[in-house]
Design a protein around this motif. Structure first.
Motif, PDB file in Angstrom:
ATOM      1  N   MET A  80       0.827  -1.194   0.000  1.00  0.00           N
ATOM      2  CA  MET A  80       0.000   0.000   0.000  1.00  0.00           C
ATOM      3  C   MET A  80       0.871   1.258   0.000  1.00  0.00           C
ATOM      4  O   MET A  80       0.587   2.203  -0.692  1.00  0.00           O
ATOM      5  N   GLU A  81       1.930   1.198   0.793  1.00  0.00           N
ATOM      6  CA  GLU A  81       2.820   2.361   0.883  1.00  0.00           C
ATOM      7  C   GLU A  81       3.487   2.650  -0.459  1.00  0.00           C
ATOM      8  O   GLU A  81       3.687   3.806  -0.827  1.00  0.00           O
ATOM      9  N   ALA A  82       3.797   1.593  -1.200  1.00  0.00           N
ATOM     10  CA  ALA A  82       4.466   1.764  -2.494  1.00  0.00           C
ATOM     11  C   ALA A  82       3.605   2.575  -3.464  1.00  0.00           C
ATOM     12  O   ALA A  82       4.126   3.343  -4.264  1.00  0.00           O
ATOM     13  N   PHE A  83       2.281   2.395  -3.377  1.00  0.00           N
ATOM     14  CA  PHE A  83       1.373   3.149  -4.235  1.00  0.00           C
ATOM     15  C   PHE A  83       1.541   4.651  -4.015  1.00  0.00           C
ATOM     16  O   PHE A  83       1.519   5.432  -4.961  1.00  0.00           O
ATOM     17  N   PHE A  84       1.722   5.062  -2.756  1.00  0.00           N
ATOM     18  CA  PHE A  84       1.870   6.480  -2.433  1.00  0.00           C
ATOM     19  C   PHE A  84       3.230   7.040  -2.849  1.00  0.00           C
ATOM     20  O   PHE A  84       3.433   8.249  -2.849  1.00  0.00           O
ATOM     21  N   TYR A  85       4.159   6.158  -3.185  1.00  0.00           N
ATOM     22  CA  TYR A  85       5.438   6.605  -3.740  1.00  0.00           C
ATOM     23  C   TYR A  85       5.433   6.534  -5.268  1.00  0.00           C
ATOM     24  O   TYR A  85       6.019   7.372  -5.933  1.00  0.00           O
ATOM     25  N   LEU A  86       4.777   5.515  -5.804  1.00  0.00           N
ATOM     26  CA  LEU A  86       4.800   5.285  -7.235  1.00  0.00           C
ATOM     27  C   LEU A  86       4.065   6.378  -8.013  1.00  0.00           C
ATOM     28  O   LEU A  86       4.602   6.916  -8.990  1.00  0.00           O
ATOM     29  N   VAL A  87       2.870   6.726  -7.596  1.00  0.00           N
ATOM     30  CA  VAL A  87       2.079   7.724  -8.328  1.00  0.00           C
ATOM     31  C   VAL A  87       2.778   9.085  -8.354  1.00  0.00           C
ATOM     32  O   VAL A  87       2.938   9.680  -9.430  1.00  0.00           O
ATOM     33  N   PRO A  88       3.234   9.625  -7.203  1.00  0.00           N
ATOM     34  CA  PRO A  88       3.937  10.919  -7.276  1.00  0.00           C
ATOM     35  C   PRO A  88       5.246  10.848  -8.052  1.00  0.00           C
ATOM     36  O   PRO A  88       5.639  11.824  -8.692  1.00  0.00           O
ATOM     37  N   THR A  89       5.912   9.690  -8.032  1.00  0.00           N
ATOM     38  CA  THR A  89       7.159   9.554  -8.793  1.00  0.00           C
ATOM     39  C   THR A  89       6.882   9.618 -10.285  1.00  0.00           C
ATOM     40  O   THR A  89       7.591  10.305 -11.034  1.00  0.00           O
ATOM     41  N   VAL A  90       5.837   8.918 -10.737  1.00  0.00           N
ATOM     42  CA  VAL A  90       5.469   8.958 -12.155  1.00  0.00           C
ATOM     43  C   VAL A  90       5.059  10.386 -12.547  1.00  0.00           C
ATOM     44  O   VAL A  90       5.439  10.887 -13.609  1.00  0.00           O
ATOM     45  N   MET A  91       4.302  11.037 -11.676  1.00  0.00           N
ATOM     46  CA  MET A  91       3.912  12.419 -11.948  1.00  0.00           C
ATOM     47  C   MET A  91       5.134  13.329 -12.017  1.00  0.00           C
ATOM     48  O   MET A  91       5.220  14.198 -12.892  1.00  0.00           O
ATOM     49  N   ALA A  92       6.084  13.139 -11.110  1.00  0.00           N
ATOM     50  CA  ALA A  92       7.292  13.968 -11.083  1.00  0.00           C
ATOM     51  C   ALA A  92       8.110  13.784 -12.362  1.00  0.00           C
ATOM     52  O   ALA A  92       8.627  14.756 -12.921  1.00  0.00           O
ATOM     53  N   VAL A  93       8.209  12.551 -12.831  1.00  0.00           N
ATOM     54  CA  VAL A  93       8.943  12.294 -14.075  1.00  0.00           C
ATOM     55  C   VAL A  93       8.253  13.004 -15.245  1.00  0.00           C
ATOM     56  O   VAL A  93       8.910  13.636 -16.079  1.00  0.00           O
ATOM     57  N   GLY A  94       6.931  12.930 -15.293  1.00  0.00           N
ATOM     58  CA  GLY A  94       6.190  13.631 -16.336  1.00  0.00           C
ATOM     59  C   GLY A  94       6.381  15.136 -16.263  1.00  0.00           C
ATOM     60  O   GLY A  94       6.530  15.807 -17.283  1.00  0.00           O
ATOM     61  N   LEU A  95       6.382  15.671 -15.052  1.00  0.00           N
ATOM     62  CA  LEU A  95       6.599  17.109 -14.885  1.00  0.00           C
ATOM     63  C   LEU A  95       8.005  17.515 -15.310  1.00  0.00           C
ATOM     64  O   LEU A  95       8.187  18.560 -15.946  1.00  0.00           O
ATOM     65  N   LEU A  96       9.003  16.697 -14.985  1.00  0.00           N
ATOM     66  CA  LEU A  96      10.373  16.998 -15.410  1.00  0.00           C
ATOM     67  C   LEU A  96      10.502  16.953 -16.930  1.00  0.00           C
ATOM     68  O   LEU A  96      11.198  17.792 -17.521  1.00  0.00           O
ATOM     69  N   LEU A  97       9.834  16.000 -17.569  1.00  0.00           N
ATOM     70  CA  LEU A  97       9.847  15.951 -19.034  1.00  0.00           C
ATOM     71  C   LEU A  97       9.172  17.186 -19.625  1.00  0.00           C
ATOM     72  O   LEU A  97       9.647  17.753 -20.613  1.00  0.00           O
ATOM     73  N   GLY A  98       8.064  17.603 -19.029  1.00  0.00           N
ATOM     74  CA  GLY A  98       7.386  18.813 -19.485  1.00  0.00           C
ATOM     75  C   GLY A  98       8.259  20.041 -19.334  1.00  0.00           C
ATOM     76  O   GLY A  98       8.305  20.903 -20.215  1.00  0.00           O
ATOM     77  N   MET A  99       8.969  20.129 -18.208  1.00  0.00           N
ATOM     78  CA  MET A  99       9.864  21.268 -17.997  1.00  0.00           C
ATOM     79  C   MET A  99      10.994  21.273 -19.025  1.00  0.00           C
ATOM     80  O   MET A  99      11.365  22.337 -19.538  1.00  0.00           O
ATOM     81  N   SER A 100      11.506  20.095 -19.352  1.00  0.00           N
ATOM     82  CA  SER A 100      12.584  20.051 -20.346  1.00  0.00           C
ATOM     83  C   SER A 100      12.064  20.455 -21.727  1.00  0.00           C
ATOM     84  O   SER A 100      12.769  21.128 -22.479  1.00  0.00           O
ATOM     85  N   ARG A 101      10.832  20.074 -22.060  1.00  0.00           N
ATOM     86  CA  ARG A 101      10.246  20.487 -23.348  1.00  0.00           C
ATOM     87  C   ARG A 101      10.086  21.996 -23.429  1.00  0.00           C
ATOM     88  O   ARG A 101      10.309  22.599 -24.480  1.00  0.00           O
TER      89      ARG A 101
END
Length: 153
Positions: free
Chosen positions: A1-22
């Motif tokens: 259960m705890e992993a879910f609370f790390y996985l979702v924000p991590t995926v979001m953070a990666v997407g945000l970093l890609l958006g910032m690089s674009r």
């Protein structure tokens, strides 16, 4: 259960970093074309829009324009500009700005360095706030669980 609370924000953070690089790549590409000082007359070969969304989401349209010009060394270059000026129609002759080493990354947009800086800065700030929230959320989740993965009272 705890992993879910790390996985979702991590995926979001990666997407945000890609958006910032674009955002940064786009800003540098446009600024490079403006700073080169090279211009040419181009013809708008095609102008069309695409639509996305629908159903329960808002429909948005994107303007695409295809231009062709000849560089100073005689090379014919064709490029597509997304969200360019809506006043340009097929057959119009316009001035394009391009860098000598990358003429296929030309732009029809007139130099507006302050506007480019403001647009990029605001977008980067917004994405940065969302990224900070993701990191804060993961840190808060880390404090809520003990080493065994059980929720603290």
């Amino acid at each position: 259960m705890e992993a879910f609370f790390y996985l979702v924000p991590t995926v979001m953070a990666v997407g945000l970093l890609l958006g910032m690089s674009r955002v940064l790549v786009r800003s540098r590409r446009i600024a490079r074309a403006w700073n080169s000082g090279l211009t040419a007359e181009a013809r708008c070969l095609r102008s069309y829009t695409t639509a996305s969304g629908g159903g329960d989401t808002m429909i948005s349209t994107t303007l695409h324009q295809i231009f062709e010009f000849t560089t100073r060394d005689g090379r014919v270059v064709r490029f597509e500009e997304v969200d360019g000026p809506g006043t340009i129609l097929e057959g119009d002759i316009v001035t394009v700005r391009y860098a000598a080493d990358r003429p296929e990354q030309a732009t029809v947009k007139a130099p507006a360095r302050g506007r480019l800086f403001a647009e990029s800065g605001c977008l980067l700030s917004f994405l940065g706030v969302l990224l900070a929230f993701c990191v804060f959320f993961m840190f808060a989740v880390h404090l809520m669980f003990d080493e065994a993965g059980d929720l603290l009272p």
